[in-house]
Write an enzyme that holds these catalytic residues in place. Structure first.
Site, mmCIF file in Angstrom:
data_model
loop_
_atom_site.group_PDB
_atom_site.id
_atom_site.type_symbol
_atom_site.label_atom_id
_atom_site.label_comp_id
_atom_site.label_asym_id
_atom_site.label_seq_id
_atom_site.Cartn_x
_atom_site.Cartn_y
_atom_site.Cartn_z
ATOM 1 N N HIS A 2 2.237 6.253 9.588
ATOM 2 C CA HIS A 2 0.917 6.860 9.767
ATOM 3 C C HIS A 2 0.541 6.733 11.248
ATOM 4 C CE1 HIS A 2 -0.335 6.736 5.394
ATOM 5 N NE2 HIS A 2 0.575 5.792 5.380
ATOM 6 N N HIS A 31 7.523 6.437 5.941
ATOM 7 C CA HIS A 31 6.732 7.251 6.868
ATOM 8 C C HIS A 31 5.845 6.364 7.708
ATOM 9 C CE1 HIS A 31 4.627 6.805 3.040
ATOM 10 N NE2 HIS A 31 3.516 6.748 3.761
ATOM 11 N N GLY A 49 0.792 -1.225 0.000
ATOM 12 C CA GLY A 49 0.000 0.000 0.000
ATOM 13 C C GLY A 49 0.823 1.271 0.000
ATOM 14 N N GLN A 50 2.162 1.153 -0.112
ATOM 15 C CA GLN A 50 2.988 2.371 -0.112
ATOM 16 C C GLN A 50 2.806 3.119 -1.425
ATOM 17 O OE1 GLN A 50 7.185 1.716 0.631
ATOM 18 N NE2 GLN A 50 7.576 3.882 1.022
ATOM 19 N N THR A 51 2.493 4.390 -1.314
ATOM 20 C CA THR A 51 2.318 5.219 -2.508
ATOM 21 C C THR A 51 3.349 6.347 -2.550
ATOM 22 O OG1 THR A 51 0.688 6.617 -1.389
ATOM 23 C CG2 THR A 51 -0.166 4.764 -2.670
ATOM 24 N N VAL A 52 3.859 6.747 -1.398
ATOM 25 C CA VAL A 52 4.933 7.745 -1.342
ATOM 26 C C VAL A 52 6.187 7.010 -0.877
ATOM 27 C CG1 VAL A 52 5.768 9.867 -0.273
ATOM 28 C CG2 VAL A 52 3.345 9.657 -0.882
HETATM 29 P P1 AMP Z 1 1.303 5.533 1.826
HETATM 30 O O1 AMP Z 1 0.162 5.138 0.938
HETATM 31 O O2 AMP Z 1 1.458 4.669 3.052
HETATM 32 O O3 AMP Z 1 2.583 5.674 1.037
HETATM 33 O O4 AMP Z 1 0.926 6.946 2.403
HETATM 34 C C1 AMP Z 1 1.194 8.121 1.760
HETATM 35 C C2 AMP Z 1 0.353 9.182 2.432
HETATM 36 O O5 AMP Z 1 0.874 10.437 2.096
HETATM 37 C C3 AMP Z 1 -1.111 9.146 1.997
HETATM 38 O O6 AMP Z 1 -1.945 8.956 3.141
HETATM 39 C C4 AMP Z 1 -1.316 10.520 1.365
HETATM 40 O O7 AMP Z 1 -2.579 11.055 1.641
HETATM 41 C C5 AMP Z 1 -0.210 11.327 1.999
HETATM 42 N N1 AMP Z 1 0.229 12.459 1.224
HETATM 43 C C6 AMP Z 1 0.529 12.472 -0.102
HETATM 44 N N2 AMP Z 1 0.909 13.729 -0.460
HETATM 45 C C7 AMP Z 1 0.865 14.486 0.653
HETATM 46 C C8 AMP Z 1 1.129 15.874 0.926
HETATM 47 N N3 AMP Z 1 1.515 16.720 -0.015
HETATM 48 N N4 AMP Z 1 0.974 16.311 2.198
HETATM 49 C C9 AMP Z 1 0.574 15.476 3.170
HETATM 50 N N5 AMP Z 1 0.293 14.169 2.975
HETATM 51 C C10 AMP Z 1 0.439 13.683 1.732
#
Ligand code: AMP
Ligand code: ZN
Length: 151
Positions: free
Chosen positions: A105, A103, A96-99
């Protein structure tokens, strides 16, 4: 790793993209998720660009956990109805990692908040199966990192 110019979290940490910070420290920062799963959903992010768990040193991981605990305390006090907290960390796209800047949560939990983890129905393994799996996994364990390798 140096800051990644394409990484949104590196941009936020460098002040080149906006965010609502709870705090910034020498090694980690905490800011609100812009698409919160629940009100108060906070991200704890290392300042250094590390993509995932494999690059996280024990020292940096310790700082993330300590920061997560501080955020959790703030959520319990500051979010109405918050009676518990979940930590969630996605390591890899399939998880589920998108960034791809590691990090944590931090999620404030309240009764009937609608949040949950979908768990597949897996047959409980026998003790023998658990032992066989633990043996297999022990052979895959990396050596513990030495405390001196601090970054
Ligand atoms: P993940 O899917 O675990 O990689 O989580 C990435 C998180 O980063 C998601 O919950 C997004 O909503 C959050 N996110 C993406 N872009 C930003 C941003 N510019 N500022 C704050 N949160 C962000
Ligand atoms: Zn980054």
């Amino acid at each position: 790793m140096p800051p990644n110019p394409d990484c949104i979290f590196c941009k936020i940490i460098a002040g080149r993209a906006e965010a609502s910070f709870l705090f910034r420290e020498a090694k980690v920062a905490a800011f609100l998720d812009v698409f919160p799963w629940l009100p108060g959903h906070t991200l704890v992010v290392p300042r250094r660009h590390v993509t995932g768990l494999a690059e996280l040193t024990p020292d940096l991981g310790g700082h993330m956990l300590a920061a997560g605990r501080r955020v959790a305390a703030a959520l319990r006090l500051g979010i109405p109805g918050c009676e518990g907290v979940n930590f969630f960390l996605a390591d890899g796209a399939v998880a589920g990692q998108t960034v791809f800047h590691c990090h944590l949560h931090v999620l404030p939990r309240a009764a009937a908040d609608g949040f949950g983890i979908r768990r597949p129905a897996v047959r409980p393994p026998s003790r023998e199966e658990l032992e066989a799996q633990a043996t297999r996994l022990r052979t895959s364990l990396p050596a513990p990192r030495r405390a001196a390798a601090r970054r």
